[in-house]
Structures are given as C-alpha cells and as structure tokens.
Design an enzyme around this catalytic site. Structure first.
Site, short mmCIF file in Angstrom:
data_model
loop_
_atom_site.label_atom_id
_atom_site.label_comp_id
_atom_site.label_asym_id
_atom_site.label_seq_id
_atom_site.Cartn_x
_atom_site.Cartn_y
_atom_site.Cartn_z
N LYS A 113 0.80 -1.29 -0.07
CA LYS A 113 -0.10 0.07 0.01
C LYS A 113 0.75 1.23 -0.12
CE LYS A 113 -4.20 -1.61 2.02
NZ LYS A 113 -5.13 -1.74 3.30
N LYS A 196 -4.44 -10.77 -7.07
CA LYS A 196 -5.62 -11.05 -6.24
C LYS A 196 -6.92 -10.10 -6.74
CE LYS A 196 -5.78 -8.43 -2.33
NZ LYS A 196 -5.57 -7.82 -1.02
N LYS A 199 -10.32 -3.80 -5.24
CA LYS A 199 -11.03 -2.65 -5.87
C LYS A 199 -10.02 -1.82 -6.44
CE LYS A 199 -10.86 0.06 -1.84
NZ LYS A 199 -9.66 0.87 -1.78
P1 TYM Z 1 -10.63 -6.18 3.78
O1 TYM Z 1 -11.70 -5.00 3.96
O2 TYM Z 1 -9.47 -5.62 2.68
O3 TYM Z 1 -11.39 -7.38 3.13
C1 TYM Z 1 -12.19 -8.25 3.79
C2 TYM Z 1 -12.09 -9.61 3.83
O4 TYM Z 1 -12.08 -9.91 2.21
C3 TYM Z 1 -11.08 -10.79 2.23
N1 TYM Z 1 -10.63 -10.55 0.67
C4 TYM Z 1 -10.51 -11.59 -0.01
N2 TYM Z 1 -10.61 -12.91 0.28
C5 TYM Z 1 -10.37 -13.79 -0.98
N3 TYM Z 1 -9.77 -13.38 -2.27
C6 TYM Z 1 -9.80 -11.78 -2.48
N4 TYM Z 1 -9.57 -11.24 -3.68
C7 TYM Z 1 -9.87 -10.95 -1.43
N5 TYM Z 1 -9.86 -9.87 -1.10
C8 TYM Z 1 -10.19 -9.36 0.10
C9 TYM Z 1 -9.94 -10.41 3.12
O5 TYM Z 1 -9.05 -11.26 3.50
C10 TYM Z 1 -10.57 -10.13 4.41
O6 TYM Z 1 -11.13 -11.20 4.97
N6 TYM Z 1 -7.37 -5.77 7.88
C11 TYM Z 1 -8.60 -6.47 7.26
C12 TYM Z 1 -9.79 -5.83 8.18
C13 TYM Z 1 -9.72 -6.09 9.48
C14 TYM Z 1 -9.83 -7.47 10.05
C15 TYM Z 1 -9.50 -7.27 11.59
C16 TYM Z 1 -10.01 -8.84 9.80
C17 TYM Z 1 -9.63 -5.24 10.55
N7 TYM Z 1 -9.40 -5.72 11.78
C18 TYM Z 1 -9.52 -8.15 12.51
C19 TYM Z 1 -10.06 -9.75 10.51
C20 TYM Z 1 -9.73 -9.45 11.95
C21 TYM Z 1 -8.96 -5.73 5.61
O7 TYM Z 1 -8.47 -4.83 5.42
O8 TYM Z 1 -9.81 -6.72 5.22
#
Ligand code: TYM
Length: 330
Positions: A113, A196, A199
């Site tokens: 990022k 992957k 967005k």
């Molecule tokens: P975020 O908001 O980017 O994504 C939410 C969830 O979607 C999953 N994900 C995917 N899984 C499979 N293929 C993909 N292409 C793909 N893109 C996204 C992510 O793995 C995620 O599970 N840091 C986290 C948010 C967070 C969090 C937490 C998660 C904050 N605190 C505590 C678990 C526990 C994030 O940015 O996810």
C-alpha cells in the site's frame, strides 16, 4: 461456552466484491450457527489512507446493510462499527508498545500500500494498522478469525503479540487461529488472474452492487488463455481456474463436476454460466440491500445496540490488560 469468532471488513468501497464475499463473508455467515461471533466494520482502519468524511459515513452504513443482506444476523452475532467501541484504539496503544518497528515494517500489505501511494506519503497509521488489527482480535479473546489468504501475515503478528504479552504479564489473551478456506481464500482479478481481486483494479473486480449488466460484461471479458479446454489448473490456467472457482462457489457444484460438465464445450460457455450464477446471487442481494437502506434510522439503532454488546466484552479485556500492566484502576 461456544468458541469465539471475530472478523472485520473495511468500508472503503461502494460495494463489497466477490473476493470479500467468497474469501471471508460467506464463512462469517456459516460460522454463526456454531460459534459466538463478533463481526465489525473496520472504519478506524479505513482512515489510514485519505478518505472523504461524507463518503466514509455513507459507506459504513452501506457496509452494515450489505453484511445483513449477506446473512450476518444481528440477533445471532454481535455486529458493530469499530469506532463506536473505543477499547479498540485503547488496546492498540498498549500493543503498539510491545511491537518492534522492524516487525511492523515487515508487513507486506503495508509495503504494497505504501508503494502504491508513494512511501513518503504513507501515514504512521498505515504502518501501525496491523497492530490495531491485533487489538481488534485480542479484545474479544477470539479463537478463530475467518479471513482470506491476504490476512494471514496479520494473524501471525497477532499471535506473536499475544504470546509476548502473555509471557511478560501473565496469561491474558487467547491465541487466535486464522480460519482460511483454501478453495476460495484468494479470488483472482478477472483481467490479471495472477493477481488478487481488489477494488484497485476495477475492470477485474466484480462488485456485488454493480449494475448486473456491468458484472455480466466484466465476466464475459475475463482473461483466459489460448488453449480451449476447460480444466482446473491454477498454475497454468489461472483465468479459467478462477472462473471455475467462482462458478463452483455460487452454484454449490464441485469443481470436478463442473469440469466434467464442460467437456467438449468452449470458454464462452464457462463465462456465460459463471455470469448467470453470479447474477442469480447479486440480484436478490441488491434488492435486500436497498430495502435495508430505506430505513437508515433503524440501521443506526441496530449499530448502536451492536456497539453496546461489543463493549461489554471489550471493556472486560481492556480492564484485565490495564491491571496486568500496572495502571492504577479507579
Ligand atoms: P478487507 O476489508 O481488505 O477485506 C475483507 C475480507 O475479504 C478478504 N478478501 C479476499 N478474500 C479472497 N480473495 C480476495 N481477492 C479477497 N480480497 C479481500 C480479506 O482477506 C478479508 O478477510 N485488515 C482487514 C480488516 C480487519 C480485520 C480485523 C480482519 C481489520 N481488523 C480483525 C480480521 C480481524 C482488511 O483490510 O480486510
């Protein structure tokens, strides 16, 4: 008591995409029957990059409505907005004081990022973001964390920090395990199936709230290969394999069954069926989201209730942590 589950998602887009859904959110929903679940919208994480206040507010509501429409049931799970539970930021400070700068610097998501936005403009919040994530998880003494593959390293850091804290101050935190379902842990970009889905690449990303025609068009222009046999081989046929994974997830048929059904047929058929399956899911989903959004005051009331429920648990953990580290309690 049932084992605890916790997970979060950022409200940084006008729609969840199918990577979010298949990688994580469908597991959030299915785990509700067996576990005591805490799910939240990670708005504190969303401000680590520049954002528009009105848009963040709107997207948080939209994220809440989407989670409910996907089947996260506020009567079964505690569903809340992170910033409404101040204990997240409070525990994060404590955890940041036992995290090494080198340890934070090694997080690959930060590197990616920061590189995208130009590393000199990256905020300290972006660097410490995984420590906040560790605090999110540890506050609820979660046993399992349903996420996609890209979150694995953050879970490892969480376990390291919990082990360190427990070692220094005495047993306090449960060590959480990632719950990553291999088949759908990494949904790939439709235009670059070696990357992957995210967005940041709109033409390769299927948003659940996109107009149905747009979704159909994106799937029909998905990159495949110059071969013509529908086979599951992620290393050599990444695009076709990704479509099979998506089709399997939205129909419930196994990949093997699908491969058999496409014997002697063309990639065009695979795309058509995949588009049909995604649209069959997206259409009623969109209707439910719109219904929920028609009563924003009710959504806000439900969010407030979720935050109160979350605080009951979070405040207990924080009090235990404060006592362990020697803060004077009132
Ligand atoms: P975020 O908001 O980017 O994504 C939410 C969830 O979607 C999953 N994900 C995917 N899984 C499979 N293929 C993909 N292409 C793909 N893109 C996204 C992510 O793995 C995620 O599970 N840091 C986290 C948010 C967070 C969090 C937490 C998660 C904050 N605190 C505590 C678990 C526990 C994030 O940015 O996810």
């Amino acid at each position: 008591m049932n084992p605890r589950v916790l997970s979060g998602i950022q409200p940084t887009s006008d729609s969840f995409h199918i990577g979010n859904h298949l990688g994580a959110l469908q597991n959030w929903v299915s785990m509700q029957s067996e576990f005591e679940c805490f799910y939240f919208i990670a708005d504190l994480h969303a401000i680590t990059v520049e954002q528009d206040p009105a848009q963040l507010n709107q997207r948080t509501l939209l994220a809440y409505a989407q989670l409910v429409a996907l089947g996260v049931d506020p009567k079964k799970s505690v569903l809340f907005v992170q910033s409404q539970v101040p204990e997240h930021a409070q525990l994060m400070w404590v955890m940041s004081c036992i995290t090494g700068i080198g340890e934070a610097n090694r997080m690959t998501q930060f590197k990616d990022k920061a590189a995208k936005g130009g590393s000199s403009s990256a905020s300290v919040g972006l660097l410490t973001y995984p420590i906040l994530q560790a605090a999110d998880i540890l506050l609820y003494q979660a046993d399992a964390v349903p996420v996609g593959e890209d979150q694995r390293q953050h879970l490892e850091l969480t376990r390291d920090l919990a082990t360190r804290f427990n070692g220094r101050f005495g047993d306090t935190f449960t060590l959480p395990k990632p719950h990553i379902v291999k088949a759908t842990a990494k949904i790939q970009d439709l235009q670059d199936p070696t990357a992957k889905m995210s967005k940041s690449s709109p033409s390769g990303c299927i948003n659940l709230l996109d107009p149905l025609k747009t979704t159909e068009k994106k799937i029909k222009s998905a990159v495949t290969d110059s071969d013509s046999v529908v086979a599951f081989d992620p290393a050599n046929k990444a695009g076709v394999s990704n479509l099979l994974t998506i089709l399997s997830a939205y129909t419930g048929n196994t990949v093997d069954e699908l491969v058999d059904s496409f014997a002697g047929r063309m990639y065009g058929d695979l795309k058509k069926e995949t588009a049909g399956a995604v649209l069959a899911f997206a259409e009623p989903f969109q209707t439910t989201v719109n219904e929920l959004l028609s009563d924003k005051a009710q959504l806000q009331r439900d969010m407030n209730i979720g935050a109160e429920q979350a605080r009951e648990v979070a405040s207990q953990t924080l009090a235990a942590v404060y006592a362990k580290i020697g803060f004077n309690a009132s």
